[in-house]
Design an enzyme around this catalytic site. Sequence first.
Site, short mmCIF file in Angstrom:
data_model
loop_
_atom_site.label_atom_id
_atom_site.label_comp_id
_atom_site.label_asym_id
_atom_site.label_seq_id
_atom_site.Cartn_x
_atom_site.Cartn_y
_atom_site.Cartn_z
N ASP A 1 1.47 -0.05 -4.96
CA ASP A 1 0.28 0.04 -5.79
C ASP A 1 0.08 1.43 -6.39
O ASP A 1 -0.38 1.57 -7.52
CB ASP A 1 -0.98 -0.40 -5.02
CG ASP A 1 -1.26 0.43 -3.78
OD1 ASP A 1 -0.41 1.25 -3.39
OD2 ASP A 1 -2.34 0.24 -3.18
N HIS A 2 0.41 2.47 -5.63
CA HIS A 2 0.25 3.84 -6.12
C HIS A 2 1.04 4.77 -5.21
O HIS A 2 1.57 4.35 -4.18
CB HIS A 2 -1.23 4.25 -6.15
CG HIS A 2 -1.94 4.05 -4.85
ND1 HIS A 2 -1.75 4.87 -3.74
CD2 HIS A 2 -2.83 3.11 -4.45
CE1 HIS A 2 -2.49 4.45 -2.74
NE2 HIS A 2 -3.16 3.38 -3.13
N GLU B 1 0.81 -1.21 0.00
CA GLU B 1 0.00 0.00 0.00
C GLU B 1 0.85 1.27 0.00
O GLU B 1 1.67 1.49 0.90
CB GLU B 1 -0.93 0.00 1.22
CG GLU B 1 -1.75 1.25 1.39
CD GLU B 1 -2.74 1.48 0.26
OE1 GLU B 1 -2.94 2.65 -0.11
OE2 GLU B 1 -3.31 0.49 -0.24
N THR C 1 -6.06 1.60 -5.97
CA THR C 1 -5.52 0.28 -5.59
C THR C 1 -6.05 -0.82 -6.49
O THR C 1 -5.29 -1.71 -6.92
CB THR C 1 -5.86 -0.03 -4.12
OG1 THR C 1 -5.18 0.89 -3.27
CG2 THR C 1 -5.45 -1.45 -3.75
#
Length: 630
Positions: free
Chosen positions: A486-487, A270, A312
């Site tokens: 993810d980002h 995350e 996500t």
Amino acid sequence: MKVSIERVRSNIFTDLKPQLNIFGIVYAVIFVCSVVFKGVFLQFQNQINFKPFLSTTNMFMIVATMSFALVLLSLPIVFHTKRRTLFFVLSILISVLFFADALYLRYYNTIITIPVIYNARYLGPVKESIMSLIRISDILYFLDIPVLAVMSFVFSKRTYKNKFPLIKRCIVAVVLMVISFGSFKIAYSKNDMSEYDNNYIVKNFGIGYFHYYDVKKYVKENYLRDKKLKNEEKSELVSFFDEKNGEAGKLPNKFCDIAKGKNLIVIQMEALQHFVINREINGKEITPNLNKLAKESLYFDNIYVQVAGGNTSDAEFMTNTSLYPAKEGAAYFRFATNEYNTIAKELKNEGYNSYALHAYGPAFWNRTEMYKAIGFDTFISSNDYVMDEYIGWGGWALSDDSFYRQSMDIIDVSSPFYSFFITLSGHHPYSYFEDKQTFDVGKYDRTYLGNYIKAQNYADAAIGRFMEKLKAMGLYENSLIVIYGDHTGLPKTQAGELLDLLQLSDSKVDWIRLQKIPLLIHCPGVEGETITTTGGQVDIFPMIANMMGIDNYYAMGKDLLNSQKGYAVLRNGSVLTDSYYYCSEDDTVYDIKNGEVLDKKDYEDEIKEYQKDLRISDIILEKDALRKLK
């Protein structure tokens, strides 16, 4: 009849003045000015538009915003007894919409669209993230509400002897519409529409026009669009993949089948950004375990974030399908019944069991349904975990440590498996770590950046303990391990400390170079190596497929281990290569190393060729084309 019409025409403007009252005029002026102010304020507050305020772009944007306000003004005028109520309701709706736009823009760097609004019911669990984005200046979106409320009350107590006839109200509405469309036409004629970038539309035509444009596009694509795959589209897809795979067949086949038969462990971390890797604060590494693992792995240090409205879920989608995110909204919602070629399905053909693991509710991001389409055999969600330790996401996310530990107790490791882990502890807004002294961040303590670094330091420690557990279980040397972010976790509006830490400016090139996530692939027997080829998340599947010996014919991505040149196409149409950055927002090409503006004409053909990937992926998604190509 002719005389009657002539009389009406001659009396319209003589009758209009005494029948309109000063309160009504003031009310209308306040309404229009407030809509224009809120729209323009939003765009400057959130850095879509920039100073000088009276630049050509800004002036045309203001004209377009005024046109939008006049359209809103014209609609309620037709109604005599209810128009003030309609003005008041419209003002509230516009305030709420623009405020939501501002919050969404601060986190996702784009404007809310219809698919996002449709899926807003799933935003409840991220309310703390939303609260952290609110600014004191946001009160300006609502300042007109009490003024209009008082005026509406005053109007409701007044009666008028003369009534404003319907035909005259309609004429006034039409005149306002004509003025609105005429002025907008001036702004529209001075700008080109962007095929991909929503922010470009907002910057040049105003937030009001964008929402009209978005509604029109949504209706067209979801209700008026022909969803049948046309023969020419099918031919284009076949030619595209034949050519793509033909070229790939001529390239070196490095690492081919090197992990065939091994377990596959993919960890999507995350909000893990590239800048924390190999970085120290006060002499201590932020991510010592990932740093060590990177040295023993194939480490990719030039991977750009390609997520869009699905955030996500988009990262999950790209990794497992090697397709680009949906143009609007999230593919997880919009295309959950499509046919896909995926890692799980390909490994199923090889006798693998597959698991998706995420310690949150199974309905969030529509994962229950989408994981069926992706082909996972088992989805292990919060329903299957004992929530025994909370770390991250405001203090109520299952800790990464507990998540990893419990997951390995559930997975059947006696036969080949693919496990796809989605972590939570590093989730925005990182407030859980506000008063935790888990890592010395120096002057950044109790800041947004400091809390983020503490969150990633914890996530790194959990990864380190997880790797040790895999070794103890005898799985580390028998698995292909893929780890990536993810980002990004630091929106530009909250990244002042980051720019200070890295000694960077907020220029477009400096900022885009920060939009990278770490990607490492650890394979037993493969020596560590840093790979600088430019790529994106859509490229993860092809590399896994090459190393595990599975098919990836319909992958949009490329195998960066064997590619001759690197590039990444972002969902907004921007293109990044090893040498330049094409920014779709301002339609400009920059040298990726020094930020120098380059001549776009020298790169146009190549940029269009790269952007073709988006069109091909969109056809596949919107026409469910893979089902029809087989």
